[in-house]
Design an enzyme around this catalytic site. Structure first.
Site, PDB file in Angstrom:
ATOM      1  N   LYS A   1       0.840  -1.194   0.000  1.00  0.00           N
ATOM      2  CA  LYS A   1       0.000   0.000   0.000  1.00  0.00           C
ATOM      3  C   LYS A   1       0.880   1.250   0.000  1.00  0.00           C
ATOM      4  O   LYS A   1       1.952   1.234   0.595  1.00  0.00           O
ATOM      5  CB  LYS A   1      -0.858   0.030   1.268  1.00  0.00           C
ATOM      6  CG  LYS A   1      -2.025  -0.935   1.309  1.00  0.00           C
ATOM      7  CD  LYS A   1      -2.831  -0.741   2.575  1.00  0.00           C
ATOM      8  CE  LYS A   1      -3.930  -1.775   2.730  1.00  0.00           C
ATOM      9  NZ  LYS A   1      -4.982  -1.693   1.709  1.00  0.00           N
TER      10      LYS A   1
ATOM     11  N   ARG B 196     -10.085 -11.628   2.128  1.00  0.00           N
ATOM     12  CA  ARG B 196     -10.899 -12.724   1.596  1.00  0.00           C
ATOM     13  C   ARG B 196     -10.151 -14.047   1.633  1.00  0.00           C
ATOM     14  O   ARG B 196     -10.766 -15.108   1.697  1.00  0.00           O
ATOM     15  CB  ARG B 196     -11.399 -12.364   0.186  1.00  0.00           C
ATOM     16  CG  ARG B 196     -10.320 -12.124  -0.837  1.00  0.00           C
ATOM     17  CD  ARG B 196     -10.818 -11.322  -2.029  1.00  0.00           C
ATOM     18  NE  ARG B 196     -11.014  -9.905  -1.700  1.00  0.00           N
ATOM     19  CZ  ARG B 196     -11.445  -8.995  -2.561  1.00  0.00           C
ATOM     20  NH1 ARG B 196     -11.731  -9.336  -3.807  1.00  0.00           N
ATOM     21  NH2 ARG B 196     -11.600  -7.740  -2.180  1.00  0.00           N
TER      22      ARG B 196
HETATM   23  N1  BES Z   1      -7.987  -3.774   4.630  1.00  0.00           N
HETATM   24  C1  BES Z   1      -8.202  -3.389   3.301  1.00  0.00           C
HETATM   25  C2  BES Z   1      -9.511  -2.638   3.078  1.00  0.00           C
HETATM   26  C3  BES Z   1      -9.667  -1.304   3.762  1.00  0.00           C
HETATM   27  C4  BES Z   1      -9.416  -0.121   3.101  1.00  0.00           C
HETATM   28  C5  BES Z   1     -10.157  -1.244   5.051  1.00  0.00           C
HETATM   29  C6  BES Z   1      -9.604   1.088   3.724  1.00  0.00           C
HETATM   30  C7  BES Z   1     -10.346  -0.010   5.673  1.00  0.00           C
HETATM   31  C8  BES Z   1     -10.077   1.153   5.012  1.00  0.00           C
HETATM   32  C9  BES Z   1      -8.223  -4.608   2.400  1.00  0.00           C
HETATM   33  O1  BES Z   1      -7.426  -5.661   2.789  1.00  0.00           O
HETATM   34  C10 BES Z   1      -7.720  -4.173   1.068  1.00  0.00           C
HETATM   35  O2  BES Z   1      -6.584  -3.823   0.973  1.00  0.00           O
HETATM   36  N2  BES Z   1      -8.578  -4.250   0.057  1.00  0.00           N
HETATM   37  C11 BES Z   1      -8.222  -3.904  -1.266  1.00  0.00           C
HETATM   38  C12 BES Z   1      -8.857  -4.922  -2.176  1.00  0.00           C
HETATM   39  C13 BES Z   1      -8.396  -4.859  -3.592  1.00  0.00           C
HETATM   40  C14 BES Z   1      -6.925  -5.151  -3.712  1.00  0.00           C
HETATM   41  C15 BES Z   1      -9.199  -5.848  -4.374  1.00  0.00           C
HETATM   42  C16 BES Z   1      -8.728  -2.506  -1.560  1.00  0.00           C
HETATM   43  O3  BES Z   1      -9.785  -2.125  -1.038  1.00  0.00           O
HETATM   44  O4  BES Z   1      -8.050  -1.783  -2.277  1.00  0.00           O
HETATM   45 MN    MN Z   2      -5.429  -5.454   2.106  1.00  0.00          MN
END
Ligand code: BES
Ligand code: MN
Ligand code: ZN
Length: 510
Positions: free
Chosen positions: A287, A362
């Site tokens: 990230k 997931r």
């Molecule tokens: N933990 C994150 C989602 C999240 C984002 C929670 C902001 C709280 C605040 C999750 O694991 C994630 O990174 N999701 C990705 C999914 C994508 C790669 C399909 C996302 O939301 O970008």
């Molecule tokens: Mn994530």
């Protein structure tokens, strides 16, 4: 802070402040507020008239008056209840939280309060006491545990950070009503303290709240049985998806299983599954810094599940068998971590192409869902996860997303949320979205079409691991699990979102 009830006359009660109330648009206060006004020789109604522009009795507004020795209390706090015809649980909870915020500002230790709204809008004495107590305890919450060496010994570790305000007393005129008030307080104490406990875990940092920490917390809850699978067992049971995420970090991963069994026969069996990623760096699909900053909150689903189970055990009167499953690990980049494109076999035999290591939630949930169903064959299966940023984009902080296989279950959870003061908005799992899961090399891919229905895509993925005919709901709490602007009953930071919804759903509360 504690809430108690006594029989008596609120105007004569010895406390730092007396809390009375006013419906929006009412100029001449009646009831308990009117009685206090009389003892004050009409000062209260005069002040209300003189300040009619500044204080209208809107929901959550407060107005403070000194009592000049006419009451044992130094202050009267008038809290606005909003419009009488709009009286709902939310109003009672929020008004009470606002009154406590006013007490915090005055830096006082104690207050006596009227039982706001009892008998209005269908809320009986017990419900009114429950809502008032919930609001007070939720509104008084502060996370101070990690503030300064000198305060550490004052900070408690029981889910409620150090309080300045100490005692709120509900003063009830009629002794007949006292048992109902006390019952409401008892229930609300459990609901609110465990919500605050979940808040503590979410607010605390990822170097403290590790998978081992969550495991230790779960293991020490009286009245629940707790079994924990370690990494070797996760691997051995064939949870290839969970294993892939867990292998990339130094912190040991666990699958925690908490069980509440009622004294008598269980009328139903419910399994709750909570995402427990104690830090989500994204893994090798790293990230950017700004998106990573708050990723200590990625265990909010786990916190909600553990805290809910703890509340159920404390109340110990639910005729339902409740299971809590928490897959917990970190998502980190390392020499051992998964690489984009890795292919794994999940516990149910399906193969997954992991094109994005940041869609890790997931991956750990799918194996936990398989395991939960195998172990317990539940009547209702719920999972809670801070799963997608897309859900925050869609709904903001105001609501979680909810989707699943059973409209009736979703309706009941939404209704429970409404009564609990938490919103869950339905999102679809259309067949068209199956295309998002298509992989050229495996049965499915963990992150499909970018920028399209991301929350539903997450739900579609999880659905592949839910047995046919299983009543299942997926709750994406990525938005409301963490807020950066205060609401009276929800101070900013970790919110403990869904603990209240789950308890209202389990106990069918209004
Ligand atoms: N933990 C994150 C989602 C999240 C984002 C929670 C902001 C709280 C605040 C999750 O694991 C994630 O990174 N999701 C990705 C999914 C994508 C790669 C399909 C996302 O939301 O970008
Ligand atoms: Mn994530
Ligand atoms: Zn995550």
């Amino acid at each position: 802070m504690q809430v108690q009830a006594v029989q008596g006359d609120i105007a004569q009660f010895k406390a730092d402040a007396v809390i009375v109330n006013l419906f929006e648009g009412v100029t001449k206060p009646g009831g308990g507020t009117g009685a206090v006004d009389q003892v004050l020789g009409g000062i209260l109604s005069q002040e209300l008239q003189a300040n009619a522009k500044a204080f209208k009795g809107k929901l959550g507004e407060t107005w403070v008056l000194p009592t000049y020795g006419k009451l044992p209390a130094r202050f009267v706090i008038i809290v606005g209840l909003g419009k009488q015809e709009e009286m709902k649980a939310l109003q009672l909870r929020r008004a009470s939280a606002a009154a406590i915020r006013a007490c915090q500002k005055l830096k006082i230790k104690s207050a006596a309060t009227l039982l706001h709204g009892a008998g209005i809008g269908g809320y009986d004495t017990e419900a009114a006491a429950r809502l008032l107590t919930e609001g007070a305890l939720l509104g008084n919450y502060k996370f101070t545990k990690r503030k300064g060496a000198k305060t550490t010994e004052e900070n408690t570790d029981n889910g409620n950070s150090k309080d300045e305000f100490e005692t709120l007393t509900i003063v009830e005129q009629s002794g007949d009503k006292l048992p109902a008030v006390e019952a409401g307080i008892r229930f609300a104490n459990v609901i609110a303290q465990n919500t605050n406990l979940a808040r503590d875990w979410v607010n605390d940092s990822a170097n403290h709240v590790t998978p081992s920490f969550l495991k230790a917390q779960a293991e020490q809850i009286p009245g629940l049985s707790c079994t924990v699978l370690d990494f070797a067992q996760i691997k051995q049971l064939g949870m290839g998806a969970f294993e892939l995420v867990a292998q990339g970090t130094e912190q040991p991963a666990y699958l925690i299983h908490l069980t509440y069994k009622p004294q008598g026969e269980a009328k139903k069996k419910i399994a709750l599954v909570g995402k427990g990623v104690t830090f989500d760096s994204g893994g090798l699909s790293l990230k950017p810094a700004a998106s990573m900053e708050l990723m200590k909150m990625d265990m909010a689903g786990a916190a909600a599940v553990i805290a809910t189970l703890k509340a159920v055990a404390e109340l110990d009167n639910l005729p339902v068998e409740v299971h809590g499953f928490v897959p917990t690990c970190e998502n980190m980049p390392s020499g051992r971590s998964s690489k984009p494109g890795d292919i794994v076999t999940a516990m149910n035999g399906k193969t997954i192409e992991v094109n994005n290591t940041d869609a890790e939630g997931r991956l750990i949930l799918c194996d936990a869902l398989t395991y939960a169903q195998k172990e317990t064959n539940p009547d209702e299966l719920l999972d809670l996860a801070t799963l997608t940023g897309a859900c925050v984009v869609a709904l903001g902080k105001a609501a979680g997303g909810i989707m699943g296989t059973c409209d009736d279950l979703i309706d009941r959870i939404r209704k429970a949320g409404e009564n609990a003061g938490e919103k869950h908005w339905p999102l679809p799992l259309y067949d068209e979205y199956k295309a998002f899961l298509k992989s050229d090399v495996a049965d499915m891919i963990n992150s499909g079409a970018k920028g399209e229905a991301g929350s539903s895509a997450g739900g579609m993925f999880l659905k592949e691991f839910v047995d046919k005919n299983r009543a299942w709901a997926h709750m994406d709490i990525a938005g409301p699990a963490w807020i950066s602007a205060d609401a009276p009953e929800v101070p900013k930071g970790g919110t403990g979102f869904a603990v209240r919804t789950l308890l209202y759903y389990l106990y069918n509360l209004a």
